[in-house]
Design a protein around this motif. Sequence first.
Motif, PDB file in Angstrom:
ATOM      1  N   VAL A 146      73.707  41.205  42.848  1.00  0.00           N
ATOM      2  CA  VAL A 146      74.507  41.963  43.812  1.00  0.00           C
ATOM      3  C   VAL A 146      76.004  41.836  43.526  1.00  0.00           C
ATOM      4  N   GLN A 147      76.389  40.825  42.769  1.00  0.00           N
ATOM      5  CA  GLN A 147      77.785  40.684  42.369  1.00  0.00           C
ATOM      6  C   GLN A 147      78.120  41.518  41.131  1.00  0.00           C
ATOM      7  N   ARG A 148      77.107  42.158  40.559  1.00  0.00           N
ATOM      8  CA  ARG A 148      77.308  43.009  39.380  1.00  0.00           C
ATOM      9  C   ARG A 148      76.979  44.465  39.686  1.00  0.00           C
ATOM     10  N   GLY A 149      76.795  44.768  40.954  1.00  0.00           N
ATOM     11  CA  GLY A 149      76.572  46.149  41.354  1.00  0.00           C
ATOM     12  C   GLY A 149      75.140  46.611  41.256  1.00  0.00           C
ATOM     13  N   ILE A 150      74.207  45.683  40.988  1.00  0.00           N
ATOM     14  CA  ILE A 150      72.797  46.065  40.893  1.00  0.00           C
ATOM     15  C   ILE A 150      71.984  45.159  41.826  1.00  0.00           C
ATOM     16  N   MET A 151      70.694  45.077  41.614  1.00  0.00           N
ATOM     17  CA  MET A 151      69.809  44.224  42.415  1.00  0.00           C
ATOM     18  C   MET A 151      68.820  43.537  41.481  1.00  0.00           C
ATOM     19  N   PRO A 152      68.204  42.440  41.895  1.00  0.00           N
ATOM     20  CA  PRO A 152      67.167  41.818  41.063  1.00  0.00           C
ATOM     21  C   PRO A 152      65.995  42.776  40.882  1.00  0.00           C
ATOM     22  N   PHE A 153      65.521  42.908  39.625  1.00  0.00           N
ATOM     23  CA  PHE A 153      64.382  43.801  39.401  1.00  0.00           C
ATOM     24  C   PHE A 153      63.324  43.156  38.506  1.00  0.00           C
ATOM     25  N   GLY A 154      63.394  41.818  38.373  1.00  0.00           N
ATOM     26  CA  GLY A 154      62.398  41.100  37.591  1.00  0.00           C
ATOM     27  C   GLY A 154      61.463  40.270  38.445  1.00  0.00           C
ATOM     28  N   GLY A 155      61.402  40.579  39.738  1.00  0.00           N
ATOM     29  CA  GLY A 155      60.448  39.911  40.608  1.00  0.00           C
ATOM     30  C   GLY A 155      61.039  39.060  41.705  1.00  0.00           C
ATOM     31  N   ALA A 156      62.359  38.795  41.680  1.00  0.00           N
ATOM     32  CA  ALA A 156      62.959  37.882  42.660  1.00  0.00           C
ATOM     33  C   ALA A 156      62.854  38.401  44.085  1.00  0.00           C
ATOM     34  N   THR A 157      62.922  39.711  44.281  1.00  0.00           N
ATOM     35  CA  THR A 157      62.853  40.256  45.637  1.00  0.00           C
ATOM     36  C   THR A 157      61.514  39.939  46.304  1.00  0.00           C
ATOM     37  N   VAL A 158      60.504  39.678  45.501  1.00  0.00           N
ATOM     38  CA  VAL A 158      59.185  39.321  46.021  1.00  0.00           C
ATOM     39  C   VAL A 158      58.923  37.824  45.870  1.00  0.00           C
ATOM     40  N   ARG A 159      59.073  37.299  44.654  1.00  0.00           N
ATOM     41  CA  ARG A 159      58.647  35.924  44.374  1.00  0.00           C
ATOM     42  C   ARG A 159      59.620  34.878  44.895  1.00  0.00           C
ATOM     43  N   PHE A 160      60.912  35.140  44.836  1.00  0.00           N
ATOM     44  CA  PHE A 160      61.896  34.201  45.390  1.00  0.00           C
ATOM     45  C   PHE A 160      61.651  34.067  46.893  1.00  0.00           C
ATOM     46  N   VAL A 161      61.469  35.185  47.553  1.00  0.00           N
ATOM     47  CA  VAL A 161      61.220  35.185  48.997  1.00  0.00           C
ATOM     48  C   VAL A 161      59.899  34.493  49.320  1.00  0.00           C
ATOM     49  N   ALA A 162      58.866  34.761  48.508  1.00  0.00           N
ATOM     50  CA  ALA A 162      57.557  34.136  48.753  1.00  0.00           C
ATOM     51  C   ALA A 162      57.635  32.620  48.581  1.00  0.00           C
ATOM     52  N   ALA A 163      58.407  32.154  47.599  1.00  0.00           N
ATOM     53  CA  ALA A 163      58.512  30.719  47.330  1.00  0.00           C
ATOM     54  C   ALA A 163      59.345  30.002  48.381  1.00  0.00           C
ATOM     55  N   ALA A 164      60.485  30.574  48.727  1.00  0.00           N
ATOM     56  CA  ALA A 164      61.446  29.873  49.587  1.00  0.00           C
ATOM     57  C   ALA A 164      61.318  30.234  51.058  1.00  0.00           C
ATOM     58  N   MET A 170      67.245  34.590  51.444  1.00  0.00           N
ATOM     59  CA  MET A 170      68.226  35.657  51.575  1.00  0.00           C
ATOM     60  C   MET A 170      69.694  35.217  51.453  1.00  0.00           C
ATOM     61  N   PRO A 171      70.086  34.024  51.897  1.00  0.00           N
ATOM     62  CA  PRO A 171      71.478  33.626  51.675  1.00  0.00           C
ATOM     63  C   PRO A 171      71.878  33.622  50.200  1.00  0.00           C
ATOM     64  N   TYR A 172      70.929  33.356  49.319  1.00  0.00           N
ATOM     65  CA  TYR A 172      71.229  33.334  47.887  1.00  0.00           C
ATOM     66  C   TYR A 172      71.045  34.711  47.245  1.00  0.00           C
ATOM     67  N   LEU A 173      70.043  35.469  47.689  1.00  0.00           N
ATOM     68  CA  LEU A 173      69.827  36.806  47.138  1.00  0.00           C
ATOM     69  C   LEU A 173      70.919  37.777  47.570  1.00  0.00           C
ATOM     70  N   LEU A 174      71.327  37.713  48.833  1.00  0.00           N
ATOM     71  CA  LEU A 174      72.294  38.681  49.365  1.00  0.00           C
ATOM     72  C   LEU A 174      73.741  38.381  48.973  1.00  0.00           C
ATOM     73  N   THR A 175      74.012  37.136  48.586  1.00  0.00           N
ATOM     74  CA  THR A 175      75.387  36.777  48.191  1.00  0.00           C
ATOM     75  C   THR A 175      75.537  36.564  46.702  1.00  0.00           C
TER      76      THR A 175
END
Length: 271
Positions: A146-164, A170-175
């Motif tokens: 998100v700091q580079r103008g894009i979004m995670p597209f290698g699985g983090a939106t699903v797997r990071f959330v599922a793990a944590a 979200m504090p780490y994904l959104l910032t």
Amino acid sequence: MTTESNNSNSTSNDTRITYETQDYICLIGLNRGDKRNAFDSHMIKQLSEALTQYENDANLRCVLIFAHGEHFTAGLDLMELQDKWNKGAFEFAADEIDPWGIGGKLRSKPIVVAVQGTCFTAGIELMLNSDVVIASDNCNFAQMEVQRGIMPFGGATVRFVAAAGWQKAMPYLLTGKAFDAQTADRLNLVSEVVANGEEYERALTIAQEICNAAPLGMQGLLSSAQDASRNGAAAALANIHSYLPPLFHSEDAKEGVMAMVERREAEFVGK
């Protein structure tokens, strides 16, 4: 002990990925140290080729992905990839392994990862698509798309959330803010944290332990776990008994019983 070494096939002239075998273990190394092992299109292709070679080699039972140099990976080489988003850089054929488990062929064998130093974006997502992650205590993580103008597209939106969990992830994904190895451990993104310099040997030990297990049993276990992750617990539970007939009639199941009776270590052959 036997070790074989070769370069994974690629149209690129240099070797961004190293490939070796050690008994039943495949050793795949990220090898672009001058760029902190950032993934460009050639490195992505070579990693897919290496993982596909591992998947298709019946003698190999576990892969250890590690990095040459001080850092695991700085993530994606956005400058090199900028004009390749729509040119197949992240597309994988039905018989190819996608290192991030989004497309391509669904892998059937275990992946262990050893990480050190910088581990950004695609590196975290590579971890999240593995089975065991050993992290050095000097690791510096960031899911900073998100700091580079894009979004995670290698699985983090699903797997990071599922793990944590949603509120922790979200504090780490959104910032895109950085976090250390101890935080990654608390977020359930890694299996263990070890002293700097010990991550490779610890990961190799676990890979060796995995290789002592019955290959067919491991593959059934992974398939069922992947089924639950992709299709939900109810679907996975409804399908779990389908794995049992070929397992119970396998040579390895007979060997497992005999080893128990004879009080010795089992010697599985994957049949």
